[in-house]
Design an enzyme around this catalytic site. Sequence first.
Site, PDB file in Angstrom:
ATOM      1  N   LEU A   9       3.436  -1.248 -12.814  1.00 20.80           N
ATOM      2  CA  LEU A   9       3.377  -1.807 -14.160  1.00 20.80           C
ATOM      3  C   LEU A   9       4.072  -0.874 -15.143  1.00 20.80           C
ATOM      4  CD1 LEU A   9      -0.330  -3.084 -14.238  1.00 20.80           C
ATOM      5  CD2 LEU A   9       1.716  -4.226 -13.389  1.00 20.80           C
ATOM      6  N   ALA A  24       8.953  -6.673 -16.182  1.00 20.42           N
ATOM      7  CA  ALA A  24      10.283  -6.130 -16.462  1.00 20.42           C
ATOM      8  C   ALA A  24      11.159  -7.176 -17.141  1.00 20.42           C
ATOM      9  CB  ALA A  24      10.936  -5.629 -15.178  1.00 20.42           C
ATOM     10  N   ARG A  52      -1.218   6.089  -1.115  1.00 14.72           N
ATOM     11  CA  ARG A  52      -1.400   4.902  -0.284  1.00 14.72           C
ATOM     12  C   ARG A  52      -0.889   5.073   1.136  1.00 14.72           C
ATOM     13  NH1 ARG A  52       0.202   0.328  -4.882  1.00 14.72           N
ATOM     14  NH2 ARG A  52      -1.732   0.574  -6.068  1.00 14.72           N
ATOM     15  N   HIS A  78       2.655  -4.482   0.836  1.00 20.16           N
ATOM     16  CA  HIS A  78       2.348  -4.687  -0.580  1.00 20.16           C
ATOM     17  C   HIS A  78       3.596  -4.653  -1.462  1.00 20.16           C
ATOM     18  CE1 HIS A  78       0.204  -4.641  -4.311  1.00 20.16           C
ATOM     19  NE2 HIS A  78       0.487  -3.378  -4.592  1.00 20.16           N
TER      20      HIS A  78
END
Length: 645
Positions: free
Chosen positions: A448, A45, A338, A408
């Site tokens: 991403l 970013a 997840r 995470h």
Amino acid sequence: MATLNSRIPEGKLAQKWQYYKDHQKLVNPANKRKLDIIVVGSGLAGGAAAASFGELGFNVKCFAYQDSPRRAHSIAAQGGINAAKNYPNDGDSVFRLFYDTVKGGDYRAREANVYRLAEVSNSIIDQCVAQGVPFAREYGGLLDNRSFGGAQVSRTFYAKGQTGQQLLLGAYSALSRQIGKGTVKMYNRTEMMDVVVIDGKCRGIVTRDMVTGEVEAHFAHAVVLATGGYGNVFFLSTNAMGSNGSAAWKAYKRGAYFANPCYVQIHPTCIPVHGEFQSKLTLMSESLRNDGRVWAPKLKEDAEAIRAGKLKPEDIPDENRDFYLERRYPAFGNLVPRDVASRAAKERCDAGYGVESGEAVYLDFKYAIERLGRDTVEARYGNLFQMYEKITDQDPYKTPMMIYPAIHYTMGGIWVDYELQTTIPGLFAAGEANFSDHGANRLGASALMQGLADGYFVLPYTVQNYLADELHTPRMNPKEGEFDKAVKEVKAHIEKLMNVKGKKSVDSFHKKLGLIMWDYVGMARNKEGLEKAITEIQALRKEFWADVRIPGSPNELNVELEKANRVADFLELGELMARDALHREESCGGHFREEHQTPEGEAARVDDKFAYVGAWEFTGVDAEPVLHKEELKFEECKLVQRNYK
């Protein structure tokens, strides 16, 4: 007091971003040279934003605490980046990517931001290909795709198991070009210590040179924070040890609201904890769930025998293996989101079916090797298999990988409007540092995508729209007035830390905080545990300021001082996370309140009470923060119970 105005443009969802661009204010090329922008962070970013601003002609300063932008934690991303190009012709579209993202976030994200993310995703791939990013390709030459959790299409572009590294090198090449041209000035090994606010607007930052210890201020007409997430509040996480939430936290204490701090992602495929002296955890890419099958022993006696070292996983026949994700979620199988996969693994281990220490399940490639051949599996995942073997000394081609959920990513962050501007005018937040796109759970391969979308395709428009009204703001002397005051406050804070002269190390406090957070604010939460966490964190914070020991001097390279600054912030942030989790009496995505679950053990939302963004306003370290609510309106996505069965 700031108000929550999301500034969502008019019109239908699919036309909002185009409407915004058609009506935004512009700065002509000659005037761009008169305006200064600071970008804090040099990952996907930050690096993309700094390069883009420089190419537009603005004067840019980019700050990174690493010794090179190439060391940004974005480099650690493995599996891929999402985009809606539909190369496999399997039914994907911009709308489907948008819908999957909102659903994956358990309907706790702002629709307009998510649609824009899906809309610009295809341009990201084109940009990166033009930069030379070596995406995997099919035999015929087209870019290859694979699947990630929460989707029934293959939309993830990848470069083996090192996608983040390759994308970061692409952004770094663009950034380096602008550094060479002189539009961007790079400050490595420099950490942001505070935000400077003058007359209600952000006018710069205060930094510390991490080698010399020099503290100084920098002026800018606009500041962008692209400093990542705060997962290391848990001590053990998949983040690099230097990753921290301090820049965002300093902004919060200067008036930027902090949104949804309790939304933390638990990743289901991490190498399990193997000792109390471990300093971080290692992620095994979600891409492995494309071909690997997740299972636990079907019989408790088999799990007990494995834990006792009397049985190996290879010895268990298929009929005694419980492929629990395939059993519970037949439509998505091993590719559920997840949060769902993580809770399912925890449920099996809590029920006594875990292996090794009791907190691990298997990710098995035996079946993929039988179906595809070892060479194909090695071509797809070879570097990941090599990494696993180096850490565990086990060959995953021959024995199943052991995995268990771990901290995470953080979906919460600085509150921003549609323009990615915080509640402090002139201060913007991008990538993982803001809250805007992922709701209560991020789908894999979307981090991403968001980082590059914000840096390349959103901020160049929205920051310019703000700066069009700043042309008559003269450059300010960063050694005077509020700048000088902020520098003195930072130096006083450092001096206060150094003068504690206690007996306990910084890491000892960080580990204690991490245990509190994991036990009470981790995968499962309840009212009693959260109240206990708040009390224990407050006590630990007092102990920290009474007994922390920081060797060395502030006027030199001092890693312990760096860590102390960050842990001091974590001790405040951890309490806010617990408060946010306590107030949100529902389960959604990665926020799982044990009091709110379906009969099948799934997250149960309470939409009539909690379909909002919870944005917190700082009122003092020992004072209760003020909660502000941004109502979430769903025009295209119907609020329903998530179903991956």
